[in-house]
Motif scaffolding. Structure first.
Motif, PDB file in Angstrom:
ATOM      1  N   THR A   1       1.516   5.157   6.714  1.00  0.00           N
ATOM      2  CA  THR A   1       0.381   4.222   6.833  1.00  0.00           C
ATOM      3  C   THR A   1      -0.941   4.956   7.013  1.00  0.00           C
ATOM      4  O   THR A   1      -1.904   4.378   7.492  1.00  0.00           O
ATOM      5  CB  THR A   1       0.602   3.253   8.020  1.00  0.00           C
ATOM      6  OG1 THR A   1       0.856   4.032   9.202  1.00  0.00           O
ATOM      7  CG2 THR A   1       1.782   2.334   7.773  1.00  0.00           C
ATOM      8  N   ARG A   2      -0.986   6.239   6.633  1.00  0.00           N
ATOM      9  CA  ARG A   2      -2.261   6.955   6.728  1.00  0.00           C
ATOM     10  C   ARG A   2      -3.309   6.200   5.911  1.00  0.00           C
ATOM     11  O   ARG A   2      -2.997   5.703   4.819  1.00  0.00           O
ATOM     12  CB  ARG A   2      -2.090   8.383   6.194  1.00  0.00           C
ATOM     13  CG  ARG A   2      -1.179   9.221   7.085  1.00  0.00           C
ATOM     14  CD  ARG A   2      -1.106  10.684   6.614  1.00  0.00           C
ATOM     15  NE  ARG A   2      -0.100  11.376   7.398  1.00  0.00           N
ATOM     16  CZ  ARG A   2       0.978  11.987   6.887  1.00  0.00           C
ATOM     17  NH1 ARG A   2       1.161  12.035   5.581  1.00  0.00           N
ATOM     18  NH2 ARG A   2       1.845  12.570   7.677  1.00  0.00           N
ATOM     19  N   PRO A   3      -4.552   6.117   6.450  1.00  0.00           N
ATOM     20  CA  PRO A   3      -5.575   5.325   5.763  1.00  0.00           C
ATOM     21  C   PRO A   3      -5.826   5.806   4.332  1.00  0.00           C
ATOM     22  O   PRO A   3      -6.027   4.992   3.432  1.00  0.00           O
ATOM     23  CB  PRO A   3      -6.825   5.510   6.626  1.00  0.00           C
ATOM     24  CG  PRO A   3      -6.359   6.076   7.928  1.00  0.00           C
ATOM     25  CD  PRO A   3      -5.015   6.701   7.712  1.00  0.00           C
ATOM     26  N   ASP A   4      -5.803   7.111   4.131  1.00  0.00           N
ATOM     27  CA  ASP A   4      -5.964   7.617   2.768  1.00  0.00           C
ATOM     28  C   ASP A   4      -4.605   7.578   2.070  1.00  0.00           C
ATOM     29  O   ASP A   4      -3.710   8.371   2.349  1.00  0.00           O
ATOM     30  CB  ASP A   4      -6.510   9.054   2.797  1.00  0.00           C
ATOM     31  CG  ASP A   4      -6.652   9.632   1.386  1.00  0.00           C
ATOM     32  OD1 ASP A   4      -6.286   8.926   0.413  1.00  0.00           O
ATOM     33  OD2 ASP A   4      -7.105  10.779   1.271  1.00  0.00           O
TER      34      ASP A   4
ATOM     35  N   ARG B   1       0.824  -1.206   0.000  1.00  0.00           N
ATOM     36  CA  ARG B   1       0.000   0.000   0.000  1.00  0.00           C
ATOM     37  C   ARG B   1       0.869   1.273   0.000  1.00  0.00           C
ATOM     38  O   ARG B   1       1.802   1.375  -0.778  1.00  0.00           O
ATOM     39  CB  ARG B   1      -0.951  -0.018   1.210  1.00  0.00           C
ATOM     40  CG  ARG B   1      -1.792  -1.287   1.268  1.00  0.00           C
ATOM     41  CD  ARG B   1      -3.236  -1.136   0.940  1.00  0.00           C
ATOM     42  NE  ARG B   1      -3.841   0.149   1.191  1.00  0.00           N
ATOM     43  CZ  ARG B   1      -4.742   0.687   0.382  1.00  0.00           C
ATOM     44  NH1 ARG B   1      -5.092   0.043  -0.719  1.00  0.00           N
ATOM     45  NH2 ARG B   1      -5.297   1.839   0.679  1.00  0.00           N
TER      46      ARG B   1
END
Ligand code: DOR
Ligand code: ZN
Ligand code: ZN
Length: 430
Positions: free
Chosen positions: A278-281, A235
């Motif tokens: 690792t920010r969700p967005d 990601r």
């Protein structure tokens, strides 16, 4: 000191011409001590540090402050870049007097929001730097040419999926390399293309070399070893500018290293803290990841697999950068004597990269879990151990030196493709 190196290989220490050690400004990401310690563990004996720190290194005062920080903390030798932009053209001479290794010009977006100069300002900057012989390293991405396309995609609700990043048009880089090469040809400036990520960029690079432009290029392990499938696995952790691309780009990049179109391997070591990666967005994560410590083991693993020879690797990691920045033969070769930069590596060591174990303060990278078959065991800078038996030599902190003092750059070739341009250059010189 007698050292038993039975079964190990002795190589010139690597020169990584592209690292971001974040000092001053972002200690949660890295500082000069943690960054150069990571270099020492990675067999890297010289690093060139990028200027997108806080403050930006674009004037002599900021440069002097960074020299103080670096000389107090560095475990390995270093060069410092300064930004070449619209507000620093007037400071070029002062920056050279202040000891820069070269200039960095951001043609596209980067961490730290450094404005990109217009083409006119670039031409002027190249003209000013050309007679000094200093090389201008380019973040060659004209992101602005994609603004309308991306706005249209957003407006139509077609947000690009993450894997799509890999296929993001390389035209932004191709255009930038071609345009920079034209300006370098007109001005006689020496340029270096940073982080070549796509097969498409190789054409304007090779063509410019064939025309006699003094243009060099680097690629990075992420473009040689990672591909679009890594977005699913990692990601935001794998996000970097330029992006990791589709697998079909890898072999052409390897071929370009083999035939000399691409001159060297650098890492673009760009540490960010775990929460910043690792920010969700995924679109808000900071781009880049650490690499200075894993470049040599991962590339030598490919050498062990037979992808190239160890001599090729030494050329890409040490010899070419030393020659191109005027440090050879003080750096980039196995000099016999008391001032050698040496790494002693085990080419038969099986191990697995573990983010928790890396020296860099940013303990998060897409290298996590990767198997390697080579490991630096001792690193020696100018005859002094900085890492011995995988242990950092604390007493080496602050012994790293700026290499600008040993840099010998002959003045660049005068511009030769256009008589008007040549006249302007000679009037300026007169
Ligand atoms: O991914 C990147 N990170 N690309 C850049 O050009 C800058 C770098 C950084 O400083 O984080
Ligand atoms: Zn860049
Ligand atoms: Zn960079």
């Amino acid at each position: 000191q007698i050292l038993d190196a039975t079964g190990l290989h002795i190589l010139p220490g690597a020169i990584d011409v592209h690292v971001h050690f974040r000092d001053p400004g972002y200690p949660q990401k890295e500082d000069f001590a943690s960054g150069t310690a990571a270099a020492a563990f990675g067999g890297v004996t010289t690093v060139f540090d990028m200027p997108n720190t806080l403050p930006t290194i674009n004037n002599a005062e900021a440069l002097a402050d960074k020299h103080k920080i670096a000389s107090a903390k560095a475990y390995v030798d270093y060069g410092l870049y300064a930004v070449l932009g619209e507000d620093s053209i007037e400071h070029v001479d002062a920056l050279i007097d202040g000891g820069v290794i070269g200039f960095k010009l951001y043609m596209g977006n980067t961490f730290g929001r450094i404005p990109s100069p217009t083409t006119g300002a670039m031409l002027e900057a190249f003209e000013v730097v050309s007679p000094t012989g200093k090389r201008i390293s380019l973040h060659a991405e004209t992101n602005s040419i994609m603004e309308r396309r991306e706005a249209r995609l957003r407006a139509s609700g077609r947000i690009e999926p993450i894997a799509h990043l890999a296929a993001r048009p390389a035209v932004v880089a191709v255009e930038a390399v071609a345009r920079a090469a034209i300006l370098a040809e007109w001005t006689g400036a020496r340029i270096h293309v940073l982080h070549i990520s796509s097969a498409a960029e190789l054409q304007p690079l090779a063509e410019a070399k064939a025309r006699g432009v003094d243009i060099t290029g680097e690629t990075c392990p992420q473009y040689l070893l990672l591909d679009e499938t890594d977005y699913d696995k990692f990601r935001g952790v794998v996000r970097v500018n330029p992006p990791v691309r589709e697998k079909a780009n890898q072999q052409p990049l390897w071929n370009a290293l083999m035939d000399g179109t691409v001159d060297m391997i650098a890492t673009d070591h760009a540490p960010h803290a775990p929460d910043e990666k690792t920010r969700p967005d995924i679109w808000t994560v900071d781009c880049g990841f650490p690499g200075v410590e894993t470049q040599m083991p991962l590339m030598l693993t490919e050498i062990n697999k037979g992808r190239a020879t160890i001599n090729d690797y030494v050329r890409w990691s040490a010899e070419s950068p030393a020659k191109i920045w005027g440090l050879y033969p003080r750096k980039g070769t196995l000099t016999v004597g008391s001032d050698a930069d040496i790494v002693i590596v085990d080419l038969k060591r099986e191990w697995t990269v573990d983010d928790a174990m890396i020296q860099s303060r940013a303990k998060i990278s897409p290298w996590h879990g990767r198997k390697a078959s080579a490991l630096p065991i001792h690193t020696i800078v100018r005859g002094r151990f900085v890492m011995k038996n995988r242990i950092l030599q604390e007493k080496a902190r602050g012994t790293g030196q700026s290499v600008h003092a040993i840099q010998q750059m002959p003045p660049a070739m005068p511009a030769n493709t256009d008589s008007t341009m040549a006249a302007i250059t000679s009037v300026q010189k007169a």
